[in-house]
Design a protein around this motif. Structure first.
Motif, mmCIF file in Angstrom:
data_model
loop_
_atom_site.group_PDB
_atom_site.id
_atom_site.type_symbol
_atom_site.label_atom_id
_atom_site.label_comp_id
_atom_site.label_asym_id
_atom_site.label_seq_id
_atom_site.Cartn_x
_atom_site.Cartn_y
_atom_site.Cartn_z
ATOM 1 N N ASP A 1 0.862 -1.184 0.000
ATOM 2 C CA ASP A 1 0.000 0.000 0.000
ATOM 3 C C ASP A 1 0.898 1.233 0.000
ATOM 4 O OD1 ASP A 1 -2.239 -1.630 0.191
ATOM 5 O OD2 ASP A 1 -2.191 -1.609 2.389
ATOM 6 N N VAL A 2 0.740 2.094 -1.003
ATOM 7 C CA VAL A 2 1.646 3.243 -1.110
ATOM 8 C C VAL A 2 0.935 4.588 -1.106
ATOM 9 C CG1 VAL A 2 3.340 1.889 -2.379
ATOM 10 C CG2 VAL A 2 1.613 3.172 -3.640
ATOM 11 N N SER A 3 -0.392 4.618 -1.236
ATOM 12 C CA SER A 3 -1.079 5.866 -1.570
ATOM 13 C C SER A 3 -1.581 6.654 -0.373
ATOM 14 C CB SER A 3 -2.256 5.563 -2.495
ATOM 15 O OG SER A 3 -3.136 4.654 -1.867
ATOM 16 N N LEU A 4 -1.445 6.121 0.865
ATOM 17 C CA LEU A 4 -2.072 6.791 1.983
ATOM 18 C C LEU A 4 -1.147 7.720 2.754
ATOM 19 C CD1 LEU A 4 -4.167 3.799 3.407
ATOM 20 C CD2 LEU A 4 -4.880 5.593 1.807
ATOM 21 N N HIS A 5 0.156 7.534 2.614
ATOM 22 C CA HIS A 5 1.072 8.309 3.438
ATOM 23 C C HIS A 5 1.370 9.670 2.817
ATOM 24 C CE1 HIS A 5 4.540 9.384 5.886
ATOM 25 N NE2 HIS A 5 4.087 8.487 6.758
ATOM 26 N N SER A 6 1.412 10.678 3.674
ATOM 27 C CA SER A 6 1.543 12.053 3.183
ATOM 28 C C SER A 6 2.890 12.314 2.523
ATOM 29 C CB SER A 6 1.337 13.030 4.349
ATOM 30 O OG SER A 6 2.306 12.803 5.363
ATOM 31 N N GLU A 7 3.910 11.555 2.871
ATOM 32 C CA GLU A 7 5.239 11.829 2.335
ATOM 33 C C GLU A 7 5.574 11.018 1.096
ATOM 34 O OE1 GLU A 7 8.483 12.463 4.967
ATOM 35 O OE2 GLU A 7 7.179 12.546 6.712
ATOM 36 N N PHE A 8 4.670 10.195 0.636
ATOM 37 C CA PHE A 8 4.809 9.611 -0.681
ATOM 38 C C PHE A 8 4.486 10.752 -1.657
ATOM 39 C CE2 PHE A 8 3.721 6.712 -4.155
ATOM 40 C CZ PHE A 8 4.740 5.788 -4.016
ATOM 41 N N PRO A 9 5.100 10.964 -2.761
ATOM 42 C CA PRO A 9 5.368 9.960 -3.789
ATOM 43 C C PRO A 9 6.846 9.580 -3.938
ATOM 44 C CG PRO A 9 5.238 12.068 -4.842
ATOM 45 C CD PRO A 9 5.018 12.316 -3.365
ATOM 46 N N LEU A 10 7.010 8.629 -4.834
ATOM 47 C CA LEU A 10 8.301 8.130 -5.247
ATOM 48 C C LEU A 10 8.980 9.145 -6.167
ATOM 49 C CD1 LEU A 10 10.188 5.549 -5.611
ATOM 50 C CD2 LEU A 10 8.717 4.987 -7.534
ATOM 51 N N ALA A 11 10.328 9.285 -6.021
ATOM 52 C CA ALA A 11 11.094 10.172 -6.897
ATOM 53 C C ALA A 11 12.292 9.403 -7.415
ATOM 54 C CB ALA A 11 11.539 11.425 -6.145
ATOM 55 N N LEU A 12 12.349 9.117 -8.711
ATOM 56 C CA LEU A 12 13.384 8.284 -9.311
ATOM 57 C C LEU A 12 14.454 9.140 -9.976
ATOM 58 C CD1 LEU A 12 11.121 5.595 -11.027
ATOM 59 C CD2 LEU A 12 12.379 5.359 -8.890
ATOM 60 N N THR A 13 15.702 8.680 -9.862
ATOM 61 C CA THR A 13 16.822 9.333 -10.525
ATOM 62 C C THR A 13 17.530 8.311 -11.400
ATOM 63 O OG1 THR A 13 17.137 10.947 -8.764
ATOM 64 C CG2 THR A 13 19.033 10.501 -10.174
ATOM 65 N N PHE A 14 17.836 8.721 -12.662
ATOM 66 C CA PHE A 14 18.480 7.836 -13.624
ATOM 67 C C PHE A 14 19.834 8.419 -14.021
ATOM 68 C CE2 PHE A 14 13.935 7.555 -13.979
ATOM 69 C CZ PHE A 14 13.645 6.214 -14.151
ATOM 70 N N SER A 15 20.838 7.515 -14.161
ATOM 71 C CA SER A 15 22.155 7.983 -14.583
ATOM 72 C C SER A 15 22.925 6.814 -15.177
ATOM 73 C CB SER A 15 22.928 8.582 -13.409
ATOM 74 O OG SER A 15 24.186 9.049 -13.818
ATOM 75 N N ILE A 16 23.918 7.141 -16.015
ATOM 76 C CA ILE A 16 24.827 6.126 -16.554
ATOM 77 C C ILE A 16 26.196 6.303 -15.933
ATOM 78 C CG2 ILE A 16 26.099 5.391 -18.605
ATOM 79 C CD1 ILE A 16 23.455 4.203 -18.636
ATOM 80 N N ALA A 17 26.876 7.367 -16.268
ATOM 81 C CA ALA A 17 28.176 7.692 -15.698
ATOM 82 C C ALA A 17 28.209 9.192 -15.480
ATOM 83 C CB ALA A 17 29.309 7.250 -16.617
ATOM 84 N N ASP A 18 28.364 9.585 -14.255
ATOM 85 C CA ASP A 18 28.314 10.998 -13.906
ATOM 86 C C ASP A 18 29.533 11.708 -14.470
ATOM 87 O OD1 ASP A 18 28.014 13.467 -12.768
ATOM 88 O OD2 ASP A 18 27.520 12.703 -10.778
ATOM 89 N N VAL A 19 29.310 12.787 -15.210
ATOM 90 C CA VAL A 19 30.415 13.526 -15.794
ATOM 91 C C VAL A 19 31.328 14.090 -14.709
ATOM 92 C CG1 VAL A 19 29.223 15.747 -15.866
ATOM 93 C CG2 VAL A 19 31.005 15.246 -17.561
ATOM 94 N N LYS A 20 30.794 14.289 -13.518
ATOM 95 C CA LYS A 20 31.613 14.808 -12.422
ATOM 96 C C LYS A 20 32.422 13.704 -11.740
ATOM 97 C CE LYS A 20 27.853 18.054 -11.435
ATOM 98 N NZ LYS A 20 26.823 17.192 -12.071
ATOM 99 N N ASP A 21 32.132 12.448 -12.077
ATOM 100 C CA ASP A 21 32.831 11.320 -11.480
ATOM 101 C C ASP A 21 32.921 10.234 -12.543
ATOM 102 O OD1 ASP A 21 33.935 9.380 -9.924
ATOM 103 O OD2 ASP A 21 32.191 9.074 -8.639
ATOM 104 N N ILE A 22 33.908 10.379 -13.431
ATOM 105 C CA ILE A 22 33.913 9.559 -14.651
ATOM 106 C C ILE A 22 34.178 8.087 -14.357
ATOM 107 C CG2 ILE A 22 34.663 11.508 -16.044
ATOM 108 C CD1 ILE A 22 37.432 10.204 -16.162
ATOM 109 N N GLU A 23 34.656 7.753 -13.155
ATOM 110 C CA GLU A 23 34.892 6.351 -12.843
ATOM 111 C C GLU A 23 33.647 5.656 -12.294
ATOM 112 O OE1 GLU A 23 38.403 6.989 -10.311
ATOM 113 O OE2 GLU A 23 39.441 5.671 -11.713
#
Length: 929
Positions: free
Chosen positions: A29-51
């Motif tokens: 159950d995800v819809s009742l809590h006030s501090e939901f929603p989900l926030a997704l972050t996508f990345s491959i290789a950060d230009v600031k951290d090339i390794e």
């Protein structure tokens, strides 16, 4: 309004059914809590951290502690809760949007909010690249192929690496087992021209780890035959097939071979290991680069060849014999052997000799270790060696006792006796032979004289002397038999009439002093060296992989070397892997986001100069055990402890300091033309060299007479395989090749063979004419980090290197191309384009984009983004909220086509392959060497 559903999918299968009590399965159950929603972050290789190789993750979000959620998490908020499932581990899950689109990954419970009851659960979602890294995060390389579900199946690790059935078990460290691996072109093919598949995960290249053939002929590499194989193949003799010995005695004659040493250490195909890691994790690989012939020639060197299961090997192959481990037992129970002897003297100077098997039927005798299975319990107490190798035979806490020494029938005044020695002899019967020979032992009573007195035909003497503790080290063959005997030799010092009968009792006690009334635990140990792999042995790959090596670290090391980028499709369980230059798709496949940009929000351009300092270094890990690489770094590379690192000083726009990108797994390796590997040759091929400090101190030159002893504490190495067998000149009349690219093998005490890099050279055996044993192979098994004689061999250094080509055509063999040309190192091949983009135009733009669920589900980070006539690559999609109807922040890095550029010229002297370069190296602070 978008509807989000999170399904937990942590099924536990017990071999027959799903164990629902241990599983965590169901919809949260995800819809009742006030501090939901989900926030997704996508990345491959950060230009600031090339390794960094990143993936999808979320900010911590909260879901309500409903009855349903409490049930799914098995009431973990209660302190008395116990579950066989670790509920805080990452759990497989699927996030479904509007019942149409989904993203798969892992959900991790991070905390529980409580008052008098549970209020909420805090969770983090991980997906994309992070998913498979999480699966293998704690997995060890030595357990590759073992899924951890059943301890009984752990022995299957490495058994069938990358589909090569039973390829990693029962491997032989002998001439046939080593030579058979040289036929492979690469990891996939034994012969590419005939598409003959390779069935072995390893090869044994000629690599120097220290002194070659330290016990044998100078300037040769040891690769011994057994007695049977040598005399069968090289003479007209046909010894019994049971003569599988390298050392010992046969027919009373000592085999003159040098002590077997292991000059060979296996290298594993990187391709097989890399593929198996992903297969075990449940993923397929989509990659042109990984399937290339170049990648399939990479080798993961096992530079130490030590067993990780030393305790097991010691237990399996060693023997411990103890007497009376209870320290309160009396002296009589310490008796190991008693010999009552009678000797009729043949002349006055005759020796008195007692030779008998020691271990009769002792009362306090104990056997330890599984190696005792090789102990013969018949009257002839013998131990059969079940594995080739170096053994230490120790004899401790024994004494001999002489009693009732007398003459019979003749009265002799002032009779004196002198013992030449009393000894517990170590006797060895070589496999295939029928006779024992002495190899050492524990000795005492050496040249010890004592007076018996007037015998009057029946006087006696009681005398006890301890034996010195002994430790004998020797190489033993599988099938050799070890036994022990008490051997005493002495004589009288006064004349004794011929025919006089001497009698006496010799005792052997498992104690230092039988009059003490307490035990000292007399013992005999036959102990194998359980750690270092030795010539003749059989091993499984899983047992010679360092137990500290992790699978994820191996992947990181390969990714660092070739600047690999990863993108994972969780729906199909497929990981796309390519070097940066080939990872991104062509411009015509770009996605047009021109009309998705929210232009009402100010966008921001930033520059990433702060991510790089003015001096930039790419290098391998520093190996403190490899003194030569360290010294080359000091002498040639401005103190950077690597062989041919990449160094560049950027413009004054960058802050002072050094940014170092160091390989996290592999160390750097030098390559040398080691003249210790060949007789009477001046130009052998380049081979990899791992040399610790010489015993006399300092570094080693390829031209030195002295070599360090072999090292066993090196870091992992990355090498490139070359089945070196060119179409070179060959004189059919003289059966001779003029190619100097060769090595000399000692296969017997009086015989050597030659490895010649020439496919036209017939492999043959010259019968009955030692020491010229003929040609062992027309393939030179070569593996290098740098091959400066072949511009087509991949350089595995980060920096560029001067190279030239050795001409192997029949018309001009031995001629080198001049001048030298520049060989491209890893930086230039795999990093330069990306770094130039960042350094020359390091623009990162942050914009708000109107992204829909369909955009996220179909998001392909390999596709460039087109906006207003410019191309960008996605650096990061930040906090995408599937429930909210709002724009999403996206970081974009400007894509500029830097084009092909000539490799930068290394400014070090062209003869830097020599320890005497013929001129001082120069260092340009703007461009390196």
């Amino acid at each position: 309004m978008n509807v989000v559903n999170i399904e937990l999918l942590d099924y536990k299968y017990d071999g027959a059914d799903i164990d629902w009590n241990a599983s965590v399965v169901g919809s949260l159950d995800v819809s009742l809590h006030s501090e939901f929603p989900l926030a997704l972050t996508f990345s491959i290789a950060d230009v600031k951290d090339i390794e960094a190789r990143k993936g999808t993750f979320s900010k911590t979000f909260k879901i309500p502690a409903t009855k349903n959620n409490n049930l799914l998490y098995k009431n973990i908020y209660l302190s008395e809760t116990y579950s066989t499932n670790n509920l805080t581990n990452k759990k497989p899950c699927r996030i479904i949007f509007n019942n149409l689109f989904s993203i798969e990954g892992f959900l991790q419970l991070s905390s529980v909010g409580l008052t008098d009851k549970a209020n909420y659960y805090s969770c983090v979602f991980y997906g994309d690249n992070i998913s498979w890294t999480s699966t293998i995060a704690d997995s060890l390389l030595k357990d590759l192929g073992y899924d951890g579900s059943d301890e009984a199946t752990k022995g299957t690790a490495w058994a069938s690496l990358n589909g090569k059935t039973n390829s990693g078990v029962n491997l032989k460290i002998n001439k046939a087992g080593i030579k058979s691996t040289w036929d492979n072109d690469d990891a996939e093919y034994q012969n590419r021209s005939t598409t003959t598949a390779s069935t072995t995960p390893i090869v044994y290249p000629i690599t120097t780890y220290g002194d070659f053939n330290s016990s044998g002929d100078d300037f040769t590499i040891q690769l011994l035959d057994t007695w049977y194989s040598y005399f069968t193949d090289y003479t007209f003799l046909s010894p019994p097939a049971t003569y599988t010995c390298y050392t010992g005695t046969v027919g009373g004659n000592v085999i003159g071979n040098p002590e077997p040493v292991c000059d060979w250490r296996p290298c594993i195909w990187v391709y097989d290991v890399f593929k198996e890691i992903f297969t075990q994790a449940g993923y397929a690989i989509n990659s042109v680069f990984i399937e290339s012939e170049t990648f399939k020639r990479l080798l993961f060197a096992l530079p130490n060849f030590k067993f990780n299961n030393g305790d097991d090997r010691y237990n399996d192959f060693s023997l411990q014999l103890y007497w009376n481990s209870n320290p309160t037992v009396n002296a009589s129970s310490q008796l190991v052997y008693k010999n009552n002897y009678t000797q009729v003297v043949s002349n006055s100077n005759a020796d008195i000799i007692s030779e008998d098997i020691v271990l009769g039927t002792p009362s306090g005798f104990n056997l330890f270790l599984n190696g005792s299975n090789g102990w013969n319990t018949s009257n002839n107490k013998e131990f059969e060696i079940s594995e080739y190798g170096k053994y230490i035979i120790s004899i401790n806490n024994f004494c001999v006792h002489l009693a009732s020494f007398s003459t019979a029938g003749t009265s002799i005044n002032n009779l004196q006796y002198i013992t030449k020695f009393a000894r517990v002899d170590i006797m060895v019967k070589t496999v295939g032979d029928s006779n024992f020979h002495s190899v050492g032992g524990s000795e005492g009573m050496v040249d010890f004289a004592f007076n018996v007195g007037s015998t009057n035909g029946g006087s006696s003497l009681n005398l006890t002397k301890e034996l010195e503790d002994s430790e004998t080290t020797l190489y033993l063959n599988k099938g050799d038999v070890v036994s022990f005997r008490l051997r005493v030799r002495g004589k009288t010092t006064v004349g004794v009439n011929t025919g006089t009968t001497l009698t006496g009792d010799w005792y052997l006690f498992a104690d230092k002093n039988i009059s003490s009334g307490r035990s000292h635990n007399g013992n005999i140990n036959i102990s194998v060296d359980p750690v270092h792999a030795q010539y003749g042995q059989t091993y499984d790959l899983k047992d010679v992989i360092n137990k500290d090596y992790k699978q994820i670290d191996f992947i990181k090391g390969i990714a660092h070397s070739f600047n690999l980028q990863f993108q994972t499709d969780e729906m199909t369980k497929t990981v796309t892997i390519e070097p940066f230059n080939d990872f991104y798709k062509p411009l015509q496949e770009s996605i047009d986001w021109t009309y998705k940009i929210d232009r009402s929000v100010e966008y921001v351009d930033k520059w990433v100069k702060q991510s790089f300092k003015r001096d930039m270094v790419f290098k391998y890990k520093t190996d403190s055990a490899d003194l030569n690489v360290e010294q080359r770094g000091i002498n040639y590379f401005n103190g950077i402890l690597d062989n041919y690192p990449y160094y560049e000083t950027l413009s004054d726009e960058f802050e002072k300091g050094t940014t170092t990108f160091e390989n996290p797994f592999f160390a750097g390796t030098i390559s040398v033309k080691d003249r210790d590997s060949v007789t009477a040759q001046t130009d052998p091929p380049f081979i990899a060299a791992l040399w610790q400090e010489k015993e006399s101190g300092g570094t080693t030159s390829q031209n030195d007479w002295e070599r360090p002893v072999k090292g066993y504490n090196f870091l992992p190495r990355l090498l490139y395989w070359k089945k070196y067998s060119p179409d070179a000149e060959f004189d059919a009349n003289t059966q001779n090749s003029i190619s100097p690219k060769r090595a000399t093998i000692q296969n017997w005490s009086v015989n050597t063979e030659t490895i010649i890099a020439n496919s036209n050279m017939p492999v043959h055996i010259t019968y009955n004419v030692p020491p010229s044993g003929g040609v062992l192979s027309n393939v030179y098994p070569q593996a290098t980090s740098v091959n400066r004689d072949d511009s087509n061999t991949l350089l595995l250094t980060y920096g560029n290197v001067w190279v030239r080509d050795y001409n192997e055509s029949p018309s001009s063999i031995g001629v080198y191309t001049t001048p030298y040309t520049v060989g491209m190192g890893l930086y230039h091949r795999y990093y330069k384009q990306m770094i130039e983009m960042i350094v020359n135009n390091p623009r990162v733009r942050t914009v708000q984009v109107n992204l829909k669920i369909s955009d996220i589900v179909s998001l392909d980070m390999r596709k460039l983004i087109y906006i207003d006539g410019c191309y960008w690559r996605i650096n990061k999609v930040i906090d995408y909220m599937p429930q909210a109807n709002k724009t999403t922040k996206v970081e974009l890095v400007e894509w500029t086509d830097v084009g092909e550029s000539a490799p930068s010229t290394p400014n070090i002297n062209q003869n830097d392959g020599s320890w005497n370069p013929g001129g001082a190296q120069t260092y340009d602070p703007n461009h390196g060497w």
